[in-house]
Design a protein around this motif. Structure first.
Motif: not given
Length: 166
Positions: A78-87
């Motif tokens: 998520d930090e690298a912008g490769l996947a989205k981590r839901p809150a």
């Protein structure tokens, strides 16, 4: 075969170092893996670029194949912008357990009973001194009257001593 993107522990005692790997879900944590796709060094400061290193092309390949990242690896992606981590939202996280609630209720009950007992004692004391107050005041008035004759007697004794001295 289920593929996981996860951390494999390396490094020495008290000096952890993790490899980010694509591995079979049934393989041991630090055991056999298919491919190393990055690294994570938790000893480096959070703002350091070398703390998390990823091979983005291989990560995207494994995600397209259906590999499931673990929560920690998903944070890195998520930090690298490769996947989205839901809150995530867990409103019950800070809520105490059942036994803690029971103890709190018992403590509150004891405090309430103690407060009631103190209130009853205060009410009983408020009623009793109101009746006894005149009785207490009367001896207080008599005490100075008793002291006055003592003072007069001491004055008379002093006068008698003076006469003897003459």
């Amino acid at each position: 075969m289920a593929i996981k993107l996860r951390l494999a522990l390396g490094g020495s005692k008290k000096r952890p170092y993790y490899s980010i790997v694509a591995a079979d879900a049934r393989a041991p944590r630090d055991g056999r893996y298919i491919e190393k796709i990055g690294s994570y060094n938790p000893l480096l400061p959070k703002d350091n670029d070398n703390r998390v290193q990823l091979n983005t092309e291989r990560v995207q390949h494994w995600l397209s194949v259906g590999a499931q990242p673990t929560d920690r690896v998903l944070r890195f992606l998520d930090e690298a912008g490769l996947a989205k981590r839901p809150a995530r939202n867990n409103p019950n996280k800070a809520e105490p357990g059942a036994k803690a609630k029971e103890r709190a209720e018992e403590r509150a009950e004891k405090e309430r009973m103690k407060a009631e007992a103190e209130a009853e004692a205060a009410a009983a004391e408020a009623e009793a001194p109101a009746e006894e107050a005149p009785a207490e005041e009367a001896p207080a008035e008599e005490a100075p009257a008793e002291e006055a004759p003592a003072e007069e007697a001491s004055a008379e004794e002093a006068a008698a001593e003076e006469e003897k001295a003459e």
